[in-house]
Write a protein that holds these residues in place. Structure first.
Motif, PDB file in Angstrom:
ATOM      1  N   LEU A   1       0.820  -1.205   0.000  1.00  0.00           N
ATOM      2  CA  LEU A   1       0.000   0.000   0.000  1.00  0.00           C
ATOM      3  C   LEU A   1       0.858   1.262   0.000  1.00  0.00           C
ATOM      4  O   LEU A   1       1.917   1.328   0.625  1.00  0.00           O
ATOM      5  N   ILE A   2       0.351   2.273  -0.705  1.00  0.00           N
ATOM      6  CA  ILE A   2       0.941   3.613  -0.694  1.00  0.00           C
ATOM      7  C   ILE A   2      -0.092   4.528  -0.046  1.00  0.00           C
ATOM      8  O   ILE A   2      -1.171   4.746  -0.597  1.00  0.00           O
ATOM      9  N   LEU A   3       0.206   5.048   1.146  1.00  0.00           N
ATOM     10  CA  LEU A   3      -0.770   5.835   1.889  1.00  0.00           C
ATOM     11  C   LEU A   3      -0.127   7.121   2.415  1.00  0.00           C
ATOM     12  O   LEU A   3       1.096   7.178   2.595  1.00  0.00           O
ATOM     13  N   PRO A   4      -0.941   8.137   2.662  1.00  0.00           N
ATOM     14  CA  PRO A   4      -0.411   9.370   3.260  1.00  0.00           C
ATOM     15  C   PRO A   4      -0.181   9.200   4.751  1.00  0.00           C
ATOM     16  O   PRO A   4      -0.518   8.161   5.334  1.00  0.00           O
ATOM     17  N   SER A   5       0.383  10.224   5.371  1.00  0.00           N
ATOM     18  CA  SER A   5       0.641  10.188   6.806  1.00  0.00           C
ATOM     19  C   SER A   5      -0.658  10.381   7.588  1.00  0.00           C
ATOM     20  O   SER A   5      -1.723  10.606   7.006  1.00  0.00           O
ATOM     21  N   ARG A   6      -0.555  10.324   8.907  1.00  0.00           N
ATOM     22  CA  ARG A   6      -1.744  10.402   9.748  1.00  0.00           C
ATOM     23  C   ARG A   6      -2.406  11.770   9.694  1.00  0.00           C
ATOM     24  O   ARG A   6      -3.557  11.926  10.078  1.00  0.00           O
ATOM     25  N   GLU A   7      -1.696  12.801   9.206  1.00  0.00           N
ATOM     26  CA  GLU A   7      -2.315  14.122   9.072  1.00  0.00           C
ATOM     27  C   GLU A   7      -3.494  14.090   8.097  1.00  0.00           C
ATOM     28  O   GLU A   7      -4.357  14.938   8.134  1.00  0.00           O
ATOM     29  N   HIS A   8      -3.512  13.092   7.214  1.00  0.00           N
ATOM     30  CA  HIS A   8      -4.564  12.996   6.219  1.00  0.00           C
ATOM     31  C   HIS A   8      -5.629  12.012   6.691  1.00  0.00           C
ATOM     32  O   HIS A   8      -5.351  11.061   7.401  1.00  0.00           O
TER      33      HIS A   8
ATOM     34  N   GLN B   1       4.872   5.884   1.916  1.00  0.00           N
ATOM     35  CA  GLN B   1       4.007   6.967   2.360  1.00  0.00           C
ATOM     36  C   GLN B   1       4.342   8.240   1.591  1.00  0.00           C
ATOM     37  O   GLN B   1       5.518   8.527   1.328  1.00  0.00           O
ATOM     38  N   ALA B   2       3.310   8.972   1.221  1.00  0.00           N
ATOM     39  CA  ALA B   2       3.473  10.251   0.524  1.00  0.00           C
ATOM     40  C   ALA B   2       2.256  11.109   0.840  1.00  0.00           C
ATOM     41  O   ALA B   2       1.133  10.605   0.863  1.00  0.00           O
ATOM     42  N   ASP B   3       2.478  12.398   1.064  1.00  0.00           N
ATOM     43  CA  ASP B   3       1.379  13.282   1.444  1.00  0.00           C
ATOM     44  C   ASP B   3       0.829  14.095   0.278  1.00  0.00           C
ATOM     45  O   ASP B   3      -0.015  14.954   0.469  1.00  0.00           O
ATOM     46  N   SER B   4       1.295  13.832  -0.920  1.00  0.00           N
ATOM     47  CA  SER B   4       0.805  14.521  -2.109  1.00  0.00           C
ATOM     48  C   SER B   4       0.035  13.540  -2.984  1.00  0.00           C
ATOM     49  O   SER B   4       0.542  12.463  -3.322  1.00  0.00           O
ATOM     50  N   ALA B   5      -1.204  13.901  -3.353  1.00  0.00           N
ATOM     51  CA  ALA B   5      -2.003  13.037  -4.222  1.00  0.00           C
ATOM     52  C   ALA B   5      -1.303  12.821  -5.557  1.00  0.00           C
ATOM     53  O   ALA B   5      -1.337  11.714  -6.115  1.00  0.00           O
ATOM     54  N   MET B   6      -0.651  13.852  -6.073  1.00  0.00           N
ATOM     55  CA  MET B   6       0.058  13.728  -7.341  1.00  0.00           C
ATOM     56  C   MET B   6       1.203  12.724  -7.226  1.00  0.00           C
ATOM     57  O   MET B   6       1.429  11.896  -8.124  1.00  0.00           O
ATOM     58  N   MET B   7       1.921  12.767  -6.102  1.00  0.00           N
ATOM     59  CA  MET B   7       3.017  11.824  -5.893  1.00  0.00           C
ATOM     60  C   MET B   7       2.488  10.398  -5.779  1.00  0.00           C
ATOM     61  O   MET B   7       3.066   9.462  -6.351  1.00  0.00           O
ATOM     62  N   ILE B   8       1.391  10.214  -5.050  1.00  0.00           N
ATOM     63  CA  ILE B   8       0.820   8.874  -4.889  1.00  0.00           C
ATOM     64  C   ILE B   8       0.396   8.315  -6.242  1.00  0.00           C
ATOM     65  O   ILE B   8       0.662   7.144  -6.557  1.00  0.00           O
ATOM     66  N   LYS B   9      -0.250   9.131  -7.068  1.00  0.00           N
ATOM     67  CA  LYS B   9      -0.669   8.672  -8.398  1.00  0.00           C
ATOM     68  C   LYS B   9       0.546   8.269  -9.228  1.00  0.00           C
ATOM     69  O   LYS B   9       0.522   7.251  -9.925  1.00  0.00           O
ATOM     70  N   GLY B  10       1.613   9.066  -9.154  1.00  0.00           N
ATOM     71  CA  GLY B  10       2.825   8.732  -9.903  1.00  0.00           C
ATOM     72  C   GLY B  10       3.448   7.431  -9.423  1.00  0.00           C
ATOM     73  O   GLY B  10       3.924   6.620 -10.247  1.00  0.00           O
ATOM     74  N   MET B  11       3.434   7.190  -8.120  1.00  0.00           N
ATOM     75  CA  MET B  11       3.993   5.946  -7.576  1.00  0.00           C
ATOM     76  C   MET B  11       3.146   4.745  -7.987  1.00  0.00           C
ATOM     77  O   MET B  11       3.677   3.670  -8.275  1.00  0.00           O
ATOM     78  N   ILE B  12       1.823   4.925  -8.043  1.00  0.00           N
ATOM     79  CA  ILE B  12       0.958   3.833  -8.506  1.00  0.00           C
ATOM     80  C   ILE B  12       1.256   3.522  -9.964  1.00  0.00           C
ATOM     81  O   ILE B  12       1.405   2.350 -10.349  1.00  0.00           O
ATOM     82  N   GLN B  13       1.357   4.570 -10.784  1.00  0.00           N
ATOM     83  CA  GLN B  13       1.631   4.369 -12.213  1.00  0.00           C
ATOM     84  C   GLN B  13       2.991   3.717 -12.444  1.00  0.00           C
ATOM     85  O   GLN B  13       3.196   3.012 -13.434  1.00  0.00           O
ATOM     86  N   ALA B  14       3.915   3.929 -11.504  1.00  0.00           N
ATOM     87  CA  ALA B  14       5.240   3.311 -11.610  1.00  0.00           C
ATOM     88  C   ALA B  14       5.246   1.872 -11.113  1.00  0.00           C
ATOM     89  O   ALA B  14       6.293   1.214 -11.143  1.00  0.00           O
TER      90      ALA B  14
END
Length: 322
Positions: free
Chosen positions: A193-200, A222-235
């Protein structure tokens, strides 16, 4: 003597870090602003800003000054703005609203347009931030209201329920996920899983569901940017749980795949955080009315995958806008 105009310029330059952007906001020429800053520095007998290639940077003395005056100065400027308007004129003034980044794409253009049409005298200033920071800003009076993750009972301040947002499992485009075929929450145990930190809000929703169902999860990144998470999924680095509204564009363009999650169905709560130590100004109340109508309109039109709260529905059905 230090003037209110000088302090207004000081605060705005400190926030923007730029004379040109402040000039646009305050409609004061850059030479005039530079002169006011020099006069202020001369009066205080200390340097407040350092000029550099990318803009204006506060000195340590400037940081102390802004830290001490920012909150009371904003409150004073709001009060002056309110009482300087004749009683029989339309509602007006600057309203500052904070919002979590995931809601910006669907809300920002619609809300600014709706407010300007319904209340031309209101200037809506939108900022993004972490929920914890924005709640602190609301309590200090730095901003008027904030859209943050619930539940509201966790915030220990005045809140208004906004909506519940549908969450989906998101994977790379080659993955056989479909919005027409829900997957059980337990299936998340099969993926990194790729998830944001607890702040989200997402992480809290996922962890609570895992504890409730006894599902063992592997949080690989873990990544707190939606754009970064999408890029990691695509990778191909893993899958994630995201708000459906934040990935609809990528799904439609074939860049990502997604499926609803069941057993339990994952929903993220959004609430408006409001100051507990002072009443809302008329302009803030007007923005809340427009916002309430917009939430229901976007949901009913299928443009935002949320379930509006009863409070939003009541405002939509009972309170006119404009």
């Amino acid at each position: 003597m230090v003037s209110l105009k000088q302090l207004r310029i000081l605060l705005s330059v400190a926030e923007t870090g730029s004379l040109s952007r402040t000039s646009d906001l305050l409609r004061i020429s850059q030479p005039a602003m530079s002169r006011h800053i020099r006069l202020l520095e001369r009066e205080l007998r200390t340097e407040i800003f350092r000029r550099h290639g990318r803009g204006m940077l506060l000195t340590p003395a400037g940081e102390r000054l802004v830290g001490q005056i920012a909150t009371p100065l904003r409150e004073l400027l709001r009060t002056i703005d309110d009482i300087s308007r004749p009683v029989d004129t339309d509602i007006g003034g600057v309203v500052t609203m904070g919002n979590v980044p995931s809601t910006t794409p669907v809300l920002l253009p619609h809300l600014i347009t709706a407010v300007s049409h319904a209340y031309p005298g209101i200037t809506l200033r939108m900022i993004e931030g972490y929920p914890g920071h924005m709640i602190d800003w609301v309590q200090k009076g730095d901003i008027d209201l904030a859209l943050v993750y619930g539940p509201g009972s966790d915030l220990h301040m005045r809140v208004e329920d906004v909506c519940w947002e549908q969450m989906v499992l998101v994977a790379e485009k080659e993955h056989p996920l479909s919005l027409d075929s829900p997957v059980p929450f337990s299936s998340l145990a099969d993926y990194p899983l790729i998830l944001p930190s607890r702040e989200h809000g997402v992480l809290s929703v996922v962890v609570r569901a895992a504890n409730r169902t006894g599902t063992a999860l592997t949080i690989a990144h873990q990544a707190d940017s939606a754009m970064m998470i999408k890029g990691m999924i695509q990778a191909g680095l893993g899958v994630s749980v995201m708000a459906l509204s934040s990935v609809r564009k990528e799904i439609a363009e074939g860049q990502l795949s997604a499926a609803p999650i069941t057993a339990p169905r994952l929903m993220r709560e959004l609430v408006l955080a409001l100051p507990s130590n002072r009443p809302d100004r008329p302009a803030t109340e007007a923005v809340i009315r427009v916002f309430s109508h917009l939430v229901c309109q976007l949901a009913d039109a299928g443009k935002w995958d949320v379930m509006p709260s009863p409070a939003m529905r009541r405002r939509f059905e009972e309170m006119p806008v404009g």
